[in-house]
Design an enzyme around this catalytic site. Structure first.
Site, PDB file in Angstrom:
ATOM      1  N   LEU A 138       0.861  -1.176   0.000  1.00  0.00           N
ATOM      2  CA  LEU A 138       0.000   0.000   0.000  1.00  0.00           C
ATOM      3  C   LEU A 138       0.903   1.233   0.000  1.00  0.00           C
ATOM      4  O   LEU A 138       1.985   1.207   0.595  1.00  0.00           O
ATOM      5  CB  LEU A 138      -0.897   0.024   1.246  1.00  0.00           C
ATOM      6  CG  LEU A 138      -1.932  -1.098   1.392  1.00  0.00           C
ATOM      7  CD1 LEU A 138      -2.648  -0.975   2.737  1.00  0.00           C
ATOM      8  CD2 LEU A 138      -2.938  -1.075   0.255  1.00  0.00           C
ATOM      9  N   ASP A 139       0.448   2.296  -0.633  1.00  0.00           N
ATOM     10  CA  ASP A 139       1.223   3.533  -0.613  1.00  0.00           C
ATOM     11  C   ASP A 139       1.375   4.037   0.820  1.00  0.00           C
ATOM     12  O   ASP A 139       0.575   3.704   1.702  1.00  0.00           O
ATOM     13  CB  ASP A 139       0.533   4.606  -1.456  1.00  0.00           C
ATOM     14  CG  ASP A 139       0.450   4.226  -2.923  1.00  0.00           C
ATOM     15  OD1 ASP A 139       1.278   3.405  -3.364  1.00  0.00           O
ATOM     16  OD2 ASP A 139      -0.447   4.744  -3.615  1.00  0.00           O
ATOM     17  N   LYS A 140       2.372   4.867   1.036  1.00  0.00           N
ATOM     18  CA  LYS A 140       2.676   5.381   2.380  1.00  0.00           C
ATOM     19  C   LYS A 140       1.439   5.947   3.071  1.00  0.00           C
ATOM     20  O   LYS A 140       1.198   5.673   4.253  1.00  0.00           O
ATOM     21  CB  LYS A 140       3.758   6.463   2.277  1.00  0.00           C
ATOM     22  CG  LYS A 140       4.089   7.137   3.599  1.00  0.00           C
ATOM     23  CD  LYS A 140       5.110   8.248   3.413  1.00  0.00           C
ATOM     24  CE  LYS A 140       5.389   8.968   4.727  1.00  0.00           C
ATOM     25  NZ  LYS A 140       6.354  10.073   4.560  1.00  0.00           N
ATOM     26  N   THR A 142      -1.794   5.541   2.164  1.00  0.00           N
ATOM     27  CA  THR A 142      -3.006   4.735   2.032  1.00  0.00           C
ATOM     28  C   THR A 142      -3.085   3.821   3.243  1.00  0.00           C
ATOM     29  O   THR A 142      -2.100   3.183   3.613  1.00  0.00           O
ATOM     30  CB  THR A 142      -2.983   3.903   0.743  1.00  0.00           C
ATOM     31  OG1 THR A 142      -2.941   4.780  -0.389  1.00  0.00           O
ATOM     32  CG2 THR A 142      -4.219   3.024   0.636  1.00  0.00           C
ATOM     33  N   ARG A 237      -5.434   5.733  -7.675  1.00  0.00           N
ATOM     34  CA  ARG A 237      -5.175   7.176  -7.739  1.00  0.00           C
ATOM     35  C   ARG A 237      -5.027   7.641  -9.188  1.00  0.00           C
ATOM     36  O   ARG A 237      -5.584   8.676  -9.589  1.00  0.00           O
ATOM     37  CB  ARG A 237      -3.933   7.504  -6.929  1.00  0.00           C
ATOM     38  CG  ARG A 237      -4.065   7.140  -5.451  1.00  0.00           C
ATOM     39  CD  ARG A 237      -2.718   7.094  -4.751  1.00  0.00           C
ATOM     40  NE  ARG A 237      -2.070   8.409  -4.766  1.00  0.00           N
ATOM     41  CZ  ARG A 237      -0.805   8.603  -4.410  1.00  0.00           C
ATOM     42  NH1 ARG A 237      -0.054   7.574  -4.032  1.00  0.00           N
ATOM     43  NH2 ARG A 237      -0.291   9.823  -4.443  1.00  0.00           N
TER      44      ARG A 237
END
Length: 326
Positions: A138-140, A142, A237
Site C-alpha cells: 500500500l502507498d505510504k 493509504t 489514484r
C-alpha cells in the site's frame, strides 16, 4: 550468505506475445528485469517443466513458470519496534491494518521505519522469507488491510494467487466531483515519462482494471467503493485522476482542496487539513495458502476519513436546497 528465491506462477493470457523476461518482470515486480534475465541465462527458470535460457522467447499465455535462484544478500534490514495493528494471525499468514505515514518497504528516502522493519521485530523468523513475507503493498499514506506470509511456501502461493486474480481487494475513497454512476476504468498504466516517481495512463503500459461504485453523494465530492482487478502502482489514484475525479488530498494526482460554493470556514479548513489521499483498503478476501479455506477481513475507515466524510455530509445537509442534481 545467499538468499534462496523460489517462485512459481502461471503466465497470464494477457501476456501473449511478450518476451519471457518481460513477462516474468511483470509477474514478479519485486525483482528487476535485468535480474530475471540473468536467472534465465543461468538456467534458473523452468517453463512448463523445461529449462529455458532464452530471455527473448515469446510466451503464449498459460505457461507454468518456476524460478529457483539465489540472491547475494547485500543489505540486512534492521528489526525495529514499530507497533503493528494485527487483524489476524496463524502459523502461515498475518493480516495487518496499516496506518497512514507508514511505508511498506525500505527504499530511497525511507531506509527504515517501515512495515518490513516492524515485521522483523514482531516475528524474527520472517527474516528467512523474501521481503519479510510482504506479498503486496500500500502507498505510504493509504491505510488498510495487507496480507503478509510467514513462510516461503505461503508467500509463493499468495503471490501466485495475486497473479491469478484470486485475491479480492476493496477500497473506500472520496473523489473530487459529482459522479453520476459507477463503472470500470480499463486503462494501462506505466511510469510517467518525465516524473519518475509518478505513474500515468499510457497505451504501452501494463494492463490495469479498476471497478468502482457510488456509496454516497456530497455537494461536489463522491464517496466510492472500489475493487482492484489488477494491482499496479498507484492504480486507483491514477485511474480516478484519469477520469477527472482525483482523490481528495492526493496532491500528486490533482486532488487539491476544492471547496463548494458557500462552504463554511470550518469545512474549508477540514478540506485543507486533509493532507493525504482519501483511500483506505477496507476489505481483503483470499484463499488460505495452506488450508485453501476462503477467508475475509474488514477494516473500518480511519478517523481522519470519518471526520472528512462527516464534514462533507454536514455541508451537504446545510446546502441541500442549492443542489441542482437532487
Amino acid at each position: 550468505m545467499a538468499q534462496r528465491v523460489q517462485l512459481t506462477a502461471t503466465v497470464s493470457e494477457n501476456q501473449l506475445g511478450q518476451r519471457l523476461d518481460q513477462a516474468l518482470a511483470e509477474m514478479f515486480p519485486d525483482y528487476s528485469r535485468s535480474r530475471i534475465k540473468e536467472w534465465i541465462l543461468n538456467q534458473r527458470v523452468l517453463v512448463n517443466g523445461q529449462l529455458c535460457d532464452k530471455p527473448k522467447e515469446k510466451v503464449l499465455g498459460g505457461e507454468r513458470v518456476a524460478i529457483d535462484a539465489e540472491i547475494d544478500e547485500e543489505i540486512r534490514f534492521e528489526a525495529q519496534d514499530i507497533p503493528l495493528d494485527i487483524v489476524y494471525e496463524d502459523d502461515d499468514i498475518l493480516v495487518i491494518n496499516k496506518p497512514r505515514d507508514l511505508v511498506v518497504h525500505p527504499g530511497a528516502g525511507n531506509p527504515d521505519g517501515t512495515v518490513l522493519n516492524a515485521l522483523l521485530h514482531y516475528y524474527p523468523p520472517i527474516a528467512d522469507v523474501p521481503r519479510a513475507g510482504i506479498v503486496h503493498r500500500l502507498d505510504k499514506d493509504t491505510t488498510g488491510l495487507m496480507v503478509v506470509a510467514k513462510t516461503v511456501p505461503a508467500q509463493t502461493r499468495l503471490v501466485e494467487s495475486l497473479q491469478l486474480r484470486e485475491i479480492t481487494r476493496e477500497y473506500e475513497a472520496v473523489a473530487i466531483g459529482h459522479m453520476t454512476a459507477g463503472g470500470t476504468v480499463n486503462e494501462p498504466i506505466s511510469r510517467h515519462p518525465t516524473k519518475r516517481t509518478h505513474m500515468s495512463v499510457h497505451p504501452m503500459g501494463k494492463p490495469a482494471v479498476t471497478h468502482y461504485r457510488i456509496m454516497e453523494h456530497f455537494r461536489v465530492h463522491t464517496r466510492l467503493r472500489l475493487r482492484l482487478e489488477t494491482g499496479r502502482t498507484h492504480q486507483i489514484r491514477v485511474h480516478m485522476a484519469h477520469i477527472t475525479h482525483p482523490l481528495v488530498g492526493d496532491q500528486v494526482y490533482g486532488g487539491r482542496p476544492r471547496p463548494p460554493k458557500g462552504a463554511s470556514e470550518e469545512f474549508i479548513s477540514t478540506l485543507r487539513k486533509f493532507d493525504r489521499q482519501a483511500l483506505h483498503a477496507t476489505m481483503l478476501r483470499l484463499y488460505h495458502p495452506v488450508s485453501g479455506i476462503e477467508m475475509e477481513w474488514h477494516a473500518p475507515i480511519p478517523q481522519d476519513m470519518v471526520d472528512l466524510i462527516d464534514a462533507m455530509r454536514a455541508d451537504f445537509e446545510d446546502h441541500k436546497d442549492d443542489v441542482d442534481w437532487l
